[in-house]
Design a protein around this motif. Structure first.
Motif, PDB file in Angstrom:
ATOM      1  N   ALA A  61      20.800  48.140  12.802  1.00  0.00           N
ATOM      2  CA  ALA A  61      19.535  48.877  12.513  1.00  0.00           C
ATOM      3  C   ALA A  61      19.087  49.619  13.567  1.00  0.00           C
ATOM      4  O   ALA A  61      19.232  50.165  14.182  1.00  0.00           O
ATOM      5  N   ALA A  62      20.390  48.869  15.088  1.00  0.00           N
ATOM      6  CA  ALA A  62      19.722  48.886  16.544  1.00  0.00           C
ATOM      7  C   ALA A  62      21.017  49.984  17.331  1.00  0.00           C
ATOM      8  O   ALA A  62      21.025  50.617  17.974  1.00  0.00           O
ATOM      9  N   LEU A  63      22.124  50.094  16.301  1.00  0.00           N
ATOM     10  CA  LEU A  63      23.450  51.071  16.354  1.00  0.00           C
ATOM     11  C   LEU A  63      23.499  52.073  17.223  1.00  0.00           C
ATOM     12  O   LEU A  63      22.001  52.937  16.564  1.00  0.00           O
ATOM     13  N   GLN A  64      23.460  52.615  18.174  1.00  0.00           N
ATOM     14  CA  GLN A  64      23.620  53.877  18.666  1.00  0.00           C
ATOM     15  C   GLN A  64      24.716  55.014  18.461  1.00  0.00           C
ATOM     16  O   GLN A  64      24.201  56.368  19.129  1.00  0.00           O
ATOM     17  N   ASP A  65      24.896  54.700  18.873  1.00  0.00           N
ATOM     18  CA  ASP A  65      26.969  54.939  18.885  1.00  0.00           C
ATOM     19  C   ASP A  65      27.952  54.948  17.845  1.00  0.00           C
ATOM     20  O   ASP A  65      28.590  53.044  17.649  1.00  0.00           O
ATOM     21  N   ILE A  66      28.768  55.421  17.509  1.00  0.00           N
ATOM     22  CA  ILE A  66      30.148  54.897  16.525  1.00  0.00           C
ATOM     23  C   ILE A  66      31.705  55.538  16.963  1.00  0.00           C
ATOM     24  O   ILE A  66      31.525  56.894  17.217  1.00  0.00           O
ATOM     25  N   GLY A  67      31.841  54.614  17.915  1.00  0.00           N
ATOM     26  CA  GLY A  67      32.761  56.022  18.600  1.00  0.00           C
ATOM     27  C   GLY A  67      34.041  56.343  18.241  1.00  0.00           C
ATOM     28  O   GLY A  67      34.368  55.964  16.889  1.00  0.00           O
ATOM     29  N   ASP A  68      35.358  56.432  18.723  1.00  0.00           N
ATOM     30  CA  ASP A  68      36.758  57.171  18.624  1.00  0.00           C
ATOM     31  C   ASP A  68      37.350  56.016  17.573  1.00  0.00           C
ATOM     32  O   ASP A  68      37.509  54.732  17.659  1.00  0.00           O
ATOM     33  N   ALA A  79      18.941  54.697  14.506  1.00  0.00           N
ATOM     34  CA  ALA A  79      19.137  54.649  16.198  1.00  0.00           C
ATOM     35  C   ALA A  79      20.088  55.257  16.816  1.00  0.00           C
ATOM     36  O   ALA A  79      20.473  55.744  17.977  1.00  0.00           O
ATOM     37  N   THR A  80      20.875  55.538  15.875  1.00  0.00           N
ATOM     38  CA  THR A  80      21.910  56.461  15.612  1.00  0.00           C
ATOM     39  C   THR A  80      22.374  57.482  16.196  1.00  0.00           C
ATOM     40  O   THR A  80      21.250  58.380  15.367  1.00  0.00           O
ATOM     41  N   GLU A  81      22.429  57.952  17.492  1.00  0.00           N
ATOM     42  CA  GLU A  81      22.583  59.109  17.806  1.00  0.00           C
ATOM     43  C   GLU A  81      23.993  59.661  18.352  1.00  0.00           C
ATOM     44  O   GLU A  81      24.177  60.987  18.445  1.00  0.00           O
ATOM     45  N   GLU A  82      24.391  58.702  18.284  1.00  0.00           N
ATOM     46  CA  GLU A  82      26.121  60.122  18.728  1.00  0.00           C
ATOM     47  C   GLU A  82      27.119  58.905  17.546  1.00  0.00           C
ATOM     48  O   GLU A  82      27.059  57.534  17.197  1.00  0.00           O
ATOM     49  N   ILE A  83      28.090  59.702  16.961  1.00  0.00           N
ATOM     50  CA  ILE A  83      29.097  59.499  16.614  1.00  0.00           C
ATOM     51  C   ILE A  83      30.654  60.327  16.354  1.00  0.00           C
ATOM     52  O   ILE A  83      30.361  61.458  16.443  1.00  0.00           O
ATOM     53  N   SER A  84      31.300  60.058  17.314  1.00  0.00           N
ATOM     54  CA  SER A  84      32.970  60.247  17.559  1.00  0.00           C
ATOM     55  C   SER A  84      33.118  61.123  16.160  1.00  0.00           C
ATOM     56  O   SER A  84      33.074  60.881  14.969  1.00  0.00           O
ATOM     57  N   ALA A  85      34.074  62.448  16.647  1.00  0.00           N
ATOM     58  CA  ALA A  85      34.440  63.178  15.429  1.00  0.00           C
ATOM     59  C   ALA A  85      35.603  62.571  14.982  1.00  0.00           C
ATOM     60  O   ALA A  85      36.188  62.905  13.832  1.00  0.00           O
ATOM     61  N   PHE A 127      27.771  60.099   3.016  1.00  0.00           N
ATOM     62  CA  PHE A 127      27.235  59.419   3.969  1.00  0.00           C
ATOM     63  C   PHE A 127      25.805  59.230   3.520  1.00  0.00           C
ATOM     64  O   PHE A 127      25.613  59.858   2.611  1.00  0.00           O
ATOM     65  N   SER A 128      25.616  58.478   4.468  1.00  0.00           N
ATOM     66  CA  SER A 128      23.489  58.139   4.141  1.00  0.00           C
ATOM     67  C   SER A 128      22.843  58.403   5.265  1.00  0.00           C
ATOM     68  O   SER A 128      23.545  57.350   6.124  1.00  0.00           O
ATOM     69  N   VAL A 129      21.940  58.219   5.477  1.00  0.00           N
ATOM     70  CA  VAL A 129      21.388  58.315   7.372  1.00  0.00           C
ATOM     71  C   VAL A 129      19.443  57.941   6.455  1.00  0.00           C
ATOM     72  O   VAL A 129      18.688  58.731   5.477  1.00  0.00           O
ATOM     73  N   GLU A 130      19.094  56.682   7.288  1.00  0.00           N
ATOM     74  CA  GLU A 130      18.123  56.732   7.381  1.00  0.00           C
ATOM     75  C   GLU A 130      16.794  57.328   7.904  1.00  0.00           C
ATOM     76  O   GLU A 130      17.378  58.029   8.590  1.00  0.00           O
ATOM     77  N   ALA A 131      15.746  57.410   7.091  1.00  0.00           N
ATOM     78  CA  ALA A 131      14.845  57.584   7.440  1.00  0.00           C
ATOM     79  C   ALA A 131      14.494  57.549   8.658  1.00  0.00           C
ATOM     80  O   ALA A 131      14.372  56.689   9.484  1.00  0.00           O
ATOM     81  N   ALA A 142      18.978  62.218  14.966  1.00  0.00           N
ATOM     82  CA  ALA A 142      20.470  63.424  15.228  1.00  0.00           C
ATOM     83  C   ALA A 142      20.952  63.535  14.057  1.00  0.00           C
ATOM     84  O   ALA A 142      21.360  64.555  13.806  1.00  0.00           O
ATOM     85  N   PHE A 143      20.584  63.746  13.173  1.00  0.00           N
ATOM     86  CA  PHE A 143      21.532  63.569  12.104  1.00  0.00           C
ATOM     87  C   PHE A 143      20.899  63.942  10.612  1.00  0.00           C
ATOM     88  O   PHE A 143      19.455  62.624  10.408  1.00  0.00           O
ATOM     89  N   THR A 144      20.802  64.537   9.478  1.00  0.00           N
ATOM     90  CA  THR A 144      20.864  64.098   8.164  1.00  0.00           C
ATOM     91  C   THR A 144      21.527  64.421   7.434  1.00  0.00           C
ATOM     92  O   THR A 144      22.887  64.786   7.679  1.00  0.00           O
ATOM     93  N   VAL A 145      21.000  64.246   5.864  1.00  0.00           N
ATOM     94  CA  VAL A 145      22.526  63.880   5.184  1.00  0.00           C
ATOM     95  C   VAL A 145      22.254  65.379   3.692  1.00  0.00           C
ATOM     96  O   VAL A 145      20.633  65.484   3.974  1.00  0.00           O
ATOM     97  N   SER A 146      22.557  66.682   3.121  1.00  0.00           N
ATOM     98  CA  SER A 146      22.235  66.689   2.103  1.00  0.00           C
ATOM     99  C   SER A 146      23.540  66.644   1.801  1.00  0.00           C
ATOM    100  O   SER A 146      24.846  66.884   1.419  1.00  0.00           O
TER     101      SER A 146
END
Length: 186
Positions: A19-26, A43-49, A61-65, A69-73
Motif C-alpha cells: 500500500a505504501a509503494l511510491q515508485d516502480i522503477g526501470d 501511494a504510487t506517484e512514479e512508474i517508469s516507462a 491496470f487498476s488503480v486504487e481509489a 497521480a494515475f487513473t485507469v480507463s
C-alpha cells in the motif's frame, strides 16, 4: 520497487503491491510474461516507462481509489488529469480510443502492443514519447497526421499522411509555433 527487481521472473503470475509503494522503477517487471494484471496502489506517484516491458500477457491496470497521480480507463493507465496516456497493456484486445483530453503519449506506452492498428487517436496534435510504438505489430496503421515527437537533441519529428518529417527546433520556438508551419523535409 527498484531497478530490475522482478525482471525475468518468468513464472510470476500475480502481482500484489504494498500500500505504501511510491515508485516502480526501470525494468522492475521486465519479461514477466505471465502477469495478466497490475494493481497500482494509492501511494504510487512514479512508474517508469520501462517498468512493464516484456509483460506480454498484461491485459489490465487498476488503480486504487485515492491515487493522486494515475487513473485507469478501459484497462489503460493515464495521468490523473488524463492528459497523458502512460501505458497501454500489450495484451489488451479491445479498441483503444484515446480520450480527447490526451495531449501526450508516454515513452514506451504502446511498446510491444499487438493490436496497434486499433488505436483511435483524438482530433488535434498529440506528442509521442520516446519509443511510444516500439516493436508494435503493424504500428503504421495507428499513426496519423498530427502526431509529433521532439527528441532529446531538440529535433522535431512530425507525421503527415504516410510520411514522417523532421526539422531542427528553433532555439526560442514553442511546439505551437512549430505546428503552425509546414515542416521542411531533410
Amino acid at each position: 520497487i527498484g531497478y530490475e527487481a522482478f525482471s525475468s521472473s518468468y513464472e510470476l503470475e500475480t502481482v500484489m503491491m504494498p500500500a505504501a509503494l511510491q515508485d516502480i522503477g526501470d525494468y522492475a517487471f521486465y519479461g514477466c510474461d505471465k502477469v495478466p494484471s497490475v494493481p497500482i496502489p494509492r501511494a504510487t506517484e512514479e512508474i517508469s516507462a520501462t517498468a512493464f516491458l516484456g509483460c506480454s500477457s498484461l491485459k489490465a491496470f487498476s488503480v486504487e481509489a485515492g491515487n493522486t497521480a494515475f487513473t485507469v480507463s478501459n484497462s489503460v493507465l493515464y495521468s490523473i488529469d488524463k492528459t497523458t496516456l502512460v501505458l497501454c497493456p500489450p495484451a489488451i484486445r479491445s479498441i483503444v480510443q484515446i480520450p480527447s483530453s490526451v495531449t501526450a503519449i508516454g515513452a514506451y506506452a504502446f511498446a510491444n502492443y499487438a493490436n496497434a492498428a486499433t488505436v483511435q487517436f483524438p482530433t488535434g496534435y498529440v506528442m509521442l514519447g520516446e519509443n511510444a510504438f516500439i516493436n508494435c505489430i503493424e504500428p503504421y496503421g495507428a499513426l496519423r497526421s498530427g502526431l509529433y515527437y521532439i527528441d532529446e537533441q531538440g529535433v522535431f519529428y512530425w507525421i503527415c499522411g504516410d510520411r514522417a518529417y523532421c526539422m531542427a527546433t528553433p532555439p526560442n520556438a514553442t511546439d505551437i509555433q512549430l505546428l503552425s508551419k509546414t515542416p521542411e523535409i531533410l
